[in-house]
Structure formats: structure tokens, C-alpha cells
Design a protein around this motif. Structure first.
Motif: not given
Length: 543
Positions: A344-347, A349, A367, A370, A412, A416, A455
Motif C-alpha cells: 500500500t501507499n502508506r507502507e 512512507l 504515492a 502526507l 492517516a 502523522a 506500490t
């Protein structure tokens, strides 16, 4: 007429399996093309062979899955057909949506304005949150492309549910502006071909030889559009790989490519069998993994002779940022290209944070970072300002985050901001840290960087010398959420397995799989022996 020397030479450069596919007799053909097997090379050779054999280029059409693939195919076709005195663009190369738009426009059907779905949903269902709109996006596509339901039928149904009614409201807003959305380009062109014989026959002549790339990723309407255009002669050449069907959330269904023979009587299957991209260790373990699936063709996949390179099991129980830091510092300085892939995109970061800290230029494909969110500054203005009687920064940020919990965005970014604030003494310091991160990001984020962060879903058709896959752990890959929330969990698990196969087979020289040795992914347990996964400390090659 004697074959052209350029085409003879091109065919001689192909492997026997590629040549057999490129020169298969006209008719329904399915070319099963595993990762790294040279499918685009085969497609180009087939088109050159058809033209050299007397086929009018204006009657050849190639449909690709996305614009990037169309541009690459067009460029390679120009080079291949130039010796045959074929002008650039003579062969029609389109995405499904571009072809649908052309079909509609040629018949005088309006194709503007093309409306953004989220924008229309905001107007049609103003109470919907961002998460609800995302779910409605998928549901609307399913109603239009898979189920092909008339919204008028739903509008008159007193038992219609909230999703169906939201779609009716959406269509009402869309039509009030005279517009259409992306899905309509395919859905409306298909409906036009089905009802208008003159339009249908005109486009069948333009698609006398139809080539379709990434057949495993077609939704129902895309496949129906291809079949309508190809009939009745069915001079259609489909290229696909059931093991790389990873877009179920975009309405792809691996069963479509597996069941093509039912729609195309006399379908000839030609397999490409060699992965020319990856080291033998990567091919062996990736194939061992995907062979656990039941919904797939029986096939043989082998690595090219002499394809050496390590597969590294990165067993590391530390925090993700520390794993990535170690990876980046140990990767070779060999002038190659590098990619860190995540589910995922969050992973991604933590990888972004480490790249910034180390000053490593990078590309971030797809991605949304944030710190770049345009809403961040406005949101920080809502936090109680610094002052002699102000509560500690973390307490103020926590209260702000609680107030934002019902707002129209995911959690998210507030989370953050809370994390960033833990290292700052006051709001001014936090703002300064954000500005410094943005400044560094602006200098490091470059399209020509040798390091890519992406991703896995965004990597189809791409490859790098050195690839690392994050989060090969229980609950992360396969995604517990993707499996548990599916209406068919066993099939969702198979798609997750195919997604891992795609990730692993992006590597040309080395592959590194990062995971916590205490919770290895079940996919690792399927592809490796237990003893191989128990390696502690520094990563070591496997296979």
C-alpha cells in the motif's frame, strides 16, 4: 512476394516460442506470456509479420491496458514498420477508453465533457465521506461495466438499496450536464456497436486483425467490446498471463482469460515459457509460490540460461525505517536501478522518510505523500496556538486530531501530524520541521532518480535491476483486510498471491524480501523452506 529482410531478421531474433506466437495463423489466438517473457517484442513482431504478409496496416488495431503501454508499443511499431515503408501511426494503437471515445466520436456521439467521478459524487451525494465515495466508485463501475444495468430500471424500483439509489442520483447529475465519465467511453461505445449494424461493420473493417494486450485484466465490457469487434472472423490475438491478474478491484476476473475458449471456438493457445528478466533463484521461488493457486493455466516457466543473481531473505525484527536504512546502505553502487515496493501507499512512507534522511533522490510512483497534502497548513491553523498558558503540543495535537475524526478525510494525516509533533517542542518548531521536509523533498523527488518507491499495483510492465519488497509478513502481505472483506476470501487470497508474484518478478539482478522473522508471510512459507526463513541478523541469500 518474398518476405522483407527486416521482418525475416526480426523473426530470427525471436526464441522458438515467441516466433510460434508471432506467426500463428490468423484466427483466435491466446498467447500466454509470463512475466519477463517478451510479450511486447512478440506483439511487435506479429504486427510486422502481418503487414509484410500483405495485411493493410489500416485494418490492424492493437489495444493496450494503459496509455504508457500504448505509447511504448507505438514507438516500437514505428521502428519495426519503417523498413516496410509504413508511415507512423498507420496501425491503430489505443487503450480501450481511447478506442471507445473514437468509436463514439466517429458516430457523432458527444464525448465531452468528460467528468471526474469523485466530483460528480460530491454533488450527487453531498453527505458521502471520502471512504464512502471510494466504495461508490467501485460499485458504479460494477453496475455499468459488469452488470450493465439501466439506471432507469433502478429508479423505478421501490426496493432499491442505498448504493443503487446513489448511482441513480449520480447518473442524474452526470446527464444534467450532458457529460459522461471514464467508464461510459467503453460502456456507451459497446452499446452503440451492439445496436447499430452500420457502425459495427465499419469498425470491424478497421479492426480486421485485433491484438489485445493484458487480456487477464479486462473487465466484462472491455472483453465484450473486443469480441464484438473481432466477430465473426475472430482474427483476434490476445496476450495475457493469468498469473498476473491483480486488478480484481478494477473488475478484472482471472476466470475470463481462463474461460476464453468458450467465447472463441477454435482458440489456439501458444505459451511463452522463458522469463528473460529475472535470476533463476527468483523465477524458481516466484513460480513455486504462484503454483499454489488453483485458478491458473497449467504451464511451464523457466529462467533464461545463465541468469544469475541473489534472492535475499531480509529477516529483520527492527522497525521498518531501520530495515529500509540497512537496505539502502547495503545495496550495491553498480549504476543500476532500484525499487522498493510495498502493498500500500502508506507502507511506503518509512522508505520516503529514510530516503529523505539519507539524501537519496527518488521517484515515488502513485504515492501521495502526507507532507505534500495541500490541506496540512490550513489544518495546523486550527491547532491552539503557542502561548504561555498553552497545553503541551502533543495534548493540543491530540485534541485537534479528535475533533477531525469525523471530517471528510482519512485518519492517516492527523495521525502523522501527531507523530511528527512528538519530536517538537512547540507549534512553530513543528511548522519549521514540515517546511524543511518539504524543501528536502523538493530537491530529492525526481523523475530521473535511480531509486523508485511504488506500490505493487503500480508496477505492471516495469522492471528494475534491484528490487526490495516490504512487509512480507502475516496480515500485511497478503493483506488481511483485502481477504477478510472479500465476498470470496479464497479467490481474494489467490489474487494476493498473484500480486506477490508480480512484485517478485520485477527484479533483473537481485530481489530482497523484508520481513519480521517472528511473523513471516504465509507466502514465504509456501515459497521457501522453514529453515531458510529463520535466518537471524543480517540478511543472507536464499535459493
Amino acid at each position: 512476394m518474398a518476405p522483407s529482410a527486416s521482418v525475416v531478421e526480426r523473426l530470427e531474433r525471436l526464441a522458438p516460442d515467441q516466433r510460434a506466437a508471432a506467426t500463428a495463423p490468423p484466427g483466435p489466438v491466446l498467447c500466454v506470456a509470463p512475466a519477463g517473457s517478451g510479450k511486447t517484442t512478440t506483439l511487435v513482431a506479429r504486427i510486422a509479420w502481418l503487414v509484410d504478409g500483405g495485411t493493410d496496416p489500416a485494418t490492424i488495431a492493437a489495444i493496450t491496458f494503459n496509455k504508457r503501454a500504448a505509447e511504448e508499443l507505438e514507438h516500437r511499431l514505428d521502428d519495426a514498420l519503417a523498413p516496410l515503408a509504413v508511415p507512423s501511426g498507420a496501425v491503430r494503437v489505443r487503450t480501450f477508453h481511447a478506442l471507445g471515445r473514437e468509436i463514439l466520436a466517429s458516430a457523432g456521439v458527444p464525448v465531452e465533457p468528460l467528468r471526474d467521478r469523485d466530483e460528480v459524487l460530491r454533488e450527487a451525494v453531498p453527505s458521502a465521506t471520502a471512504a464512502t465515495r471510494r466504495r461508490l466508485d467501485t460499485a458504479i463501475s460494477r453496475l455499468k461495466l459488469d452488470l450493465r444495468i439501466d439506471p432507469g430500471a433502478i429508479a423505478s424500483d421501490p426496493a432499491a438499496g442505498p448504493v443503487a439509489l446513489a448511482w441513480v442520483a449520480y447518473e442524474r447529475v452526470l446527464r444534467a450536464t450532458g457529460g459522461l465519465d471514464f467508464d461510459d467511453l467503453v460502456a456507451r461505445s459497446l452499446a452503440l456497436l451492439e445496436r447499430d449494424a452500420s457502425v459495427r461493420e465499419a469498425w470491424r473493417r478497421r479492426c480486421g486483425h485485433l491484438l489485445v494486450d493484458e487480456a487477464q485484466d479486462l473487465d466484462r465490457s472491455q472483453l465484450d467490446l473486443a469480441l464484438v469487434l473481432a466477430a465473426p472472423a475472430n482474427r483476434i490475438f490476445l496476450v495475457g498471463d493469468d498469473d498476473q491478474s491483480i486488478y480484481g478491484w478494477r473488475l478484472a476476473d482471472v476466470r475470463r482469460v481462463l474461460g476464453l475458449a468458450a467465447s472463441l471456438p477454435g482458440l489456439r493457445r501458444v505459451d511463452l515459457v522463458t522469463n528473460y528478466r529475472c535470476p533463476v533463484t527468483v523465477v524458481d521461488r516466484a513460480v513455486r509460490l504462484v503454483e499454489q493457486n488453483t485458478e491458473r493455466f497449467a504451464k511451464r516457466i523457466r529462467a533464461r540460461s545463465g541468469a544469475t543473481g541473489p534472492l535475499v531473505l531480509g529477516a529483520d525484527g527492527r522497525e521498518e525505517t531501520e530495515r529500509v536504512r540497512t537496505l539502502l546502505l547495503r545495496w550495491p553502487s553498480d549504476g543500476g536501478t532500484f525499487a522498493i515496493l510495498a502493498r500500500t501507499n502508506r507502507e511506503l512512507l518509512p522508505a520516503v522518510a529514510v530516503a529523505i534522511a539519507l539524501g537519496r533522490p527518488f521517484r515515488c510512483v502513485g504515492a501521495s505523500l502526507l507532507v505534500e497534502d495541500e490541506r496540512l497548513d490550513a489544518w495546523l491553523d486550527e491547532v491552539t496556538p503557542d502561548g504561555p498558558r498553552a497545553r503541551p503540543l502533543l495534548a493540543r495535537l491530540g485534541a485537534w486530531r479528535h475533533e477531525r475524526s469525523a471530517a471528510d478525510f482519512g485518519d492517516a494525516l492527523p495521525a502523522a501530524v501527531l507523530s511528527w509533533g512528538a519530536a517538537q517542542r512547540d507549534l512553530a518548531s513543528l511548522r519549521g520541521a514540515i517546511e524543511e521536509t518539504r524543501r528536502r523533498l523538493g530537491s530529492l523527488r525526481r523523475d530521473d532518480a535511480p531509486l523508485t518507491l511504488a506500490t505493487v499495483h503500480g508496477t505492471k510492465g516495469l522492471e528494475w535491476d534491484h528490487v526490495a519488497v516490504l512487509g512480507m509478513e502475516t496480515g500485511r502481505f497478503p493483506s488481511r483486510r483485502a481477504v477478510d472483506e472479500s465476498t470470496e476470501p479464497p479467490r481474494a487470497l489467490e489474487e494476493e498471491r498473484r500480486l506477490a508474484y508480480v512484485a517478485w518478478t520485477r527484479a533483473r539482478r537481485s530481489l530482497t524480501l523484508l520481513y519480521d522473522p517472528d511473523v513471516p508471510s504465509p507466502f514465504l512459507l509456501e515459497a521457501f523452506e522453514p529453515a531458510e526463513l529463520q535466518a537471524a541478523g543480517s540478511p543472507s541469500p536464499a535459493g
